[in-house]
Design an enzyme around this catalytic site. Structure first.
Site, short mmCIF file in Angstrom:
data_model
loop_
_atom_site.label_atom_id
_atom_site.label_comp_id
_atom_site.label_asym_id
_atom_site.label_seq_id
_atom_site.Cartn_x
_atom_site.Cartn_y
_atom_site.Cartn_z
N ARG A 179 0.81 -1.23 0.00
CA ARG A 179 0.00 0.00 0.00
C ARG A 179 0.84 1.27 0.00
NH1 ARG A 179 -2.33 -3.56 -1.51
NH2 ARG A 179 -4.28 -4.48 -0.76
N SER A 228 -11.49 -1.00 2.50
CA SER A 228 -10.81 -1.34 3.74
C SER A 228 -10.34 -0.06 4.44
CB SER A 228 -9.61 -2.24 3.47
OG SER A 228 -10.02 -3.48 2.93
N GLU A 298 -5.70 2.82 5.92
CA GLU A 298 -5.52 2.76 4.48
C GLU A 298 -6.21 3.95 3.83
OE1 GLU A 298 -6.86 -0.46 1.14
OE2 GLU A 298 -5.63 -1.21 2.80
#
Length: 306
Positions: A179, A228, A298
């Site tokens: 990420r 998420s 995130e």
């Protein structure tokens, strides 16, 4: 609020389709957020380059907003110019090779890229199935699923630097990890080069269909969310930790931890960004107390939190 009048005039003179004080709630997946001082949907690299140069000289911040699928925009809105890439900056074409290397625009939505790939028989992009963002956003966060990450197929990117100059960067320069990508500060990803694999198109389609079915069964896809909320800690699952802390169904106003998947915060209707942020903060606090793990969002927090 609004952009400085002189800056707005210069942007319009440069061909930028500027809108003032556009409410961003209608543009975000969570359906929350205050107005942007200025909003522009830009489909030509020349126009975008001029816009960046004008704002850079005037010290007006520019924020590229893709599909806004991993953003929490504050109730106070976003200062400066918010841009979304469209038209010529959201296309996909084979560039070279067999199987082809694709050149795809930073503004192209991943769902559109996957649909085009299935029509053309381009395979190898299955890891992007179900990711609701754009190519530019996917590069910035090295987006992916249980099938892989965009780094698996990314060869390089084209960016516009804050002063309007164009730069080409190989994927190796981005130091891609979970990420994360080292995209230059304040640069906008206007294109990416992706390799395809030449695998069997039928097998590719079946893999995508199986993954989308799994996603529909395990995630709240029928209400406003931002995907998420947290990254998975090493060797563990954020959803498991949140559920173990007893947070499923926890609510502040109309913002709630999903009862279907604890790593999702849903807008039940009429939630504010402030309420969603309060839920996220409580998730971090409670998991830290329960498991000694500090969850890393995130989701990106943008703009003024009213």
């Amino acid at each position: 609020m609004a952009l400085p009048p002189a800056v707005a005039a210069d942007l319009r003179a440069a061909g930028v389709p500027l809108q003032d004080d556009l409410p961003l709630a209608r543009k975000t997946w969570w359906r929350v957020g205050g107005p942007a001082d200025g909003w522009a949907e830009v489909g030509e690299i020349g126009v975008l380059s001029r816009a960046l140069a004008i704002c850079d000289q005037a010290r007006v911040p520019v924020f590229p907003m893709g599909n806004a699928s991993n953003l929490l925009v504050g109730d106070g809105g976003v200062r400066g110019l918010v841009v979304r890439l469209t038209e010529g900056l959201s296309t996909a074409e084979p560039d070279s090779g067999d199987p082809p290397i694709l050149r795809v625009g930073g503004g192209l939505r991943l769902v559109s890229l996957l649909a085009r790939a299935q029509r053309e028989g381009w395979t190898g992009l299955e890891m992007l199935a179900g990711v609701p963002g754009t190519v530019g956003g996917a590069v910035r966060m090295n987006a992916g699923t249980r099938l892989g990450e965009i780094s698996d197929v990314l060869l390089g990117i084209t960016v516009l630097l804050p002063d309007g100059r164009v730069a080409e960067l190989p994927a190796t320069a981005l130091h891609l990890s979970y990420r994360h990508a080292d995209v230059p500060d304040r640069a906008i990803v206007v294109a990416a080069r992706l390799r395809t694999t030449g695998a069997d198109p039928q097998e590719s389609a079946e893999k995508v269909a199986e993954h989308l079915d799994y996603r529909a069964r395990t995630q709240p896809v029928d209400v406003p969310t931002c995907g998420s909320t947290f990254r998975n800690p090493p060797g563990d699952s954020a959803g498991r930790l949140i559920e173990a802390a007893g947070l499923k169904g926890y609510r502040v106003g109309a913002a709630e931890v999903s009862a279907k998947h604890a790593n999702f915060v849903v807008n039940l209707g009429g939630a504010t960004a402030t309420q969603i942020r309060a839920v996220i903060d409580e998730m971090i606090r409670r998991v830290a107390l329960h498991a000694g793990v500090v969850l890393v969002p995130e989701v990106h927090f943008v703009g003024d939190q009213a």
